[in-house]
Write a protein that holds these residues in place. Structure first.
Motif, short mmCIF file in Angstrom:
data_model
loop_
_atom_site.label_atom_id
_atom_site.label_comp_id
_atom_site.label_asym_id
_atom_site.label_seq_id
_atom_site.Cartn_x
_atom_site.Cartn_y
_atom_site.Cartn_z
N LEU A 125 0.82 -1.22 0.00
CA LEU A 125 0.00 0.00 0.00
C LEU A 125 0.85 1.26 0.00
N GLY A 126 2.16 1.09 -0.02
CA GLY A 126 3.05 2.25 0.01
C GLY A 126 3.24 2.84 1.38
N VAL A 127 3.10 2.03 2.43
CA VAL A 127 3.33 2.53 3.78
C VAL A 127 4.77 2.99 3.90
N ARG A 128 4.95 4.14 4.57
CA ARG A 128 6.28 4.72 4.75
C ARG A 128 6.77 4.53 6.18
N SER A 129 8.04 4.74 6.37
CA SER A 129 8.59 4.69 7.72
C SER A 129 8.12 5.91 8.49
N PRO A 130 7.99 5.80 9.82
CA PRO A 130 7.62 6.97 10.63
C PRO A 130 8.64 8.09 10.44
N ALA A 131 8.17 9.32 10.60
CA ALA A 131 9.05 10.47 10.41
C ALA A 131 10.18 10.49 11.43
N ALA A 132 9.90 10.00 12.65
CA ALA A 132 10.91 9.96 13.71
C ALA A 132 11.15 8.52 14.12
N ASP B 209 11.43 7.07 16.91
CA ASP B 209 10.64 6.60 18.05
C ASP B 209 9.14 6.81 17.85
N ALA B 210 8.73 7.19 16.64
CA ALA B 210 7.31 7.42 16.37
C ALA B 210 6.57 6.10 16.29
N ALA B 211 5.25 6.17 16.46
CA ALA B 211 4.42 4.97 16.41
C ALA B 211 4.46 4.36 15.01
N ALA B 212 4.32 3.05 14.96
CA ALA B 212 4.31 2.34 13.68
C ALA B 212 3.14 2.82 12.83
N PRO B 213 3.32 2.88 11.50
CA PRO B 213 2.25 3.35 10.64
C PRO B 213 1.07 2.38 10.64
N LEU B 214 -0.12 2.94 10.59
CA LEU B 214 -1.34 2.15 10.53
C LEU B 214 -1.98 2.29 9.16
N GLU C 194 -8.73 23.07 3.89
CA GLU C 194 -7.62 24.00 3.75
C GLU C 194 -6.37 23.42 4.42
N THR C 195 -5.26 23.54 3.76
CA THR C 195 -4.03 22.94 4.27
C THR C 195 -3.64 23.55 5.60
N ASP C 196 -3.34 22.71 6.54
CA ASP C 196 -2.87 23.13 7.86
C ASP C 196 -1.36 23.02 7.87
N LYS C 197 -0.69 24.16 7.98
CA LYS C 197 0.77 24.15 7.91
C LYS C 197 1.40 23.39 9.06
N SER C 198 0.64 23.19 10.14
CA SER C 198 1.18 22.47 11.29
C SER C 198 0.95 20.97 11.18
N ALA C 199 0.24 20.55 10.13
CA ALA C 199 -0.09 19.14 9.98
C ALA C 199 1.16 18.34 9.64
N ALA C 200 1.03 17.03 9.79
CA ALA C 200 2.16 16.14 9.49
C ALA C 200 2.49 16.21 8.01
N PRO C 201 3.74 16.01 7.64
CA PRO C 201 4.13 16.04 6.22
C PRO C 201 3.48 14.90 5.46
#
Length: 453
Positions: free
Chosen positions: A292-299, A301-306, A318-325
């Motif tokens: 499905l194209g799951v990526r590694s967590p950004a950090a 120690d971040a939680a595993a992708p779901l 509207e795009t939230d500039k504080s949202a995750a990349p």
């Protein structure tokens, strides 16, 4: 009148007594797969041409229930990938309690249910065992899980301890019906170049599968690294006792989508890596979510992708500039399932070809060196070349530019007849045949074609 009349009560007592004396070997073995190929009725080996799907049950926690129960809920999805066996990462809480399950992941009843439901879908269940389990306990631990219907074990590591553990487990699995298997790791210190072509089996008991990650976990898409590593896979085959198992993703590696993606051709690159996984002479190991194209967590120690399994995406806001990349966006399995051009459906097509094409199953593999163009060229030749069993040619453009190719001279030097390739699968939108004298591969395109003249 006979001296002993077996009344129902006496029969029940006799059955209970026998159950107490004899360990439950026969019935639980069948839980791994009722009527499976290799159950002793036939001589076919289920682990040849296999697709194995590796999961950490913690990634499958449902709203109500355990992670193992969550895996059971997704078995139809896992089955849709052509999965032959499900490999669970370590589920024991610690080496001292190796016959139990970490309560955070579920219970033995949950595992029994998973084995039973997987069996109905012709999927076996394999376990990672904690490498720190003592040698004294290991045989009993192995028998405990095998008696529950586990179809085999994966041994992590390549040191002497791992070799000894694999040898012990191989002896244990060999005493059970149903072709229970052991998966060992290939030695990563073997250099993937043409000067080092000697393969040492991980242990003298010869595991059925040897997990080799060298071709699929390089840090860059570089043919000068990947092509020789693919060739070294054949050393495992030439040893004559084990089959290579190829992986491009795994719990200890940065995910291929994050490793190779450039932000522009990510889907095309992911399809390219999937094609590599399914078209060598190795069996295939998929790691949860890579389809499905799951990526590694950004950090780290971040939680595993779901994975978003069923919900449709919300309306665009509207795009939230504080949202995750973007790279942390959760893939939506339902949307990919409905899209015929999705990465998920590309994996399904490749898995079907991997299982069903005789040339991919048993044909020889020859690479043609196009390292200077950063293109992988693999020729898969059946034992007998005929009009209905032609040679397959796999082309993988590892660059962001179109690449012109001419393969006529190479095909002639291999004593093969052909002038064009008839498309079997291709990852881009182009149509038509590819002529050996002159062809052009679009950027990051994977192409599989039959050789014809």
């Amino acid at each position: 009148m006979p001296l002993f009349m077996p009344t129902p009560r006496r029969l029940l007592s006799l059955c209970l007594a026998c159950a107490a004396v004899f360990p439950p070997f026969a019935l639980p073995q069948t839980l791994a797969r009722p009527g499976w190929v290799g159950s002793g009725i036939t001589t076919d080996l289920w682990w040849k041409h296999a697709v194995i799907y590796q999961v950490n049950p913690a990634n499958f926690n449902p709203d109500n229930g355990s992670g193992i129960h969550g895996v059971t809920q997704r078995l139809d999805y896992i089955h849709s990938l052509g999965t032959d066996a499900l490999l669970l990462t370590t589920i024991q809480p610690d080496p001292a309690h190796a016959q139990t399950i970490d309560p955070a992941l579920g219970t033995l009843d949950d595992l029994d249910d998973l084995i039973r439901e997987a069996s109905r879908r012709h999927i076996r269940v394999i376990l990672d065992l904690d490498p720190a389990i003592s040698f004294t306990d290991l045989p009993n631990v192995a028998r405990f899980w095998l008696n529950r219907g586990i179809a085999g074990f994966h041994v992590s590591g390549t040191d002497d301890n791992a070799h000894a553990q694999a040898s012990t487990l191989r002896k244990a699995t060999g005493s059970y019906l149903g072709q229970r298997i052991v998966i060992a790791d290939a030695d990563p210190t073997l250099t993937p170049d043409l000067r080092q072509r000697t393969y040492r089996p991980p242990n003298p008991q010869f595991p059925q599968l040897v997990l080799d990650t060298r071709p699929g976990t390089s840090t860059t898409l570089n043919a000068t690294i990947i092509r020789p590593a693919i060739e070294t896979l054949q050393d495992i085959l030439q040893a004559g006792h084990s089959l290579p198992l190829l992986a491009t993703d795994g719990p200890t590696y940065k995910r291929s989508m994050s490793r190779y993606g450039d932000g522009q051709h990510d889907l095309a690159i992911a399809k390219l890596i999937a094609t590599l996984l399914f078209t060598t002479r190795a069996e295939s190991l998929l790691f949860y979510g890579q389809e499905l194209g799951v990526r590694s967590p950004a950090a780290p120690d971040a939680a595993a992708p779901l994975i978003n399994w069923e919900e449709a995406p919300s309306e665009k806001k509207e795009t939230d500039k504080s949202a995750a990349p973007p790279e942390t966006t959760t893939p939506n399995a339902a949307l990919e399932d409905a899209d015929p051009n999705s990465l998920l459906n590309w994996y399904r097509q490749l898995s079907s070809l991997h299982h069903g094409n005789a040339t991919l199953n048993s044909g020889s593999l020859i690479t043609i060196n196009r390292d200077d163009q950063n293109v992988l060229v693999m020729v898969r030749k059946p034992q007998t070349v005929t009009a209905i069993s032609p040679v397959l040619v796999i082309l993988l453009n590892l660059t962001a530019q179109p690449v012109p190719l001419s393969l006529k001279g190479d095909i002639t030097r291999l004593h093969l007849r052909g002038s064009f390739l008839r498309t079997v699968l291709r990852s881009d939108d182009n149509m038509g045949t590819m002529h050996l004298e002159s062809m052009t591969l679009p950027p990051y395109t994977a192409y599989i074609g039959e050789l014809h003249y």
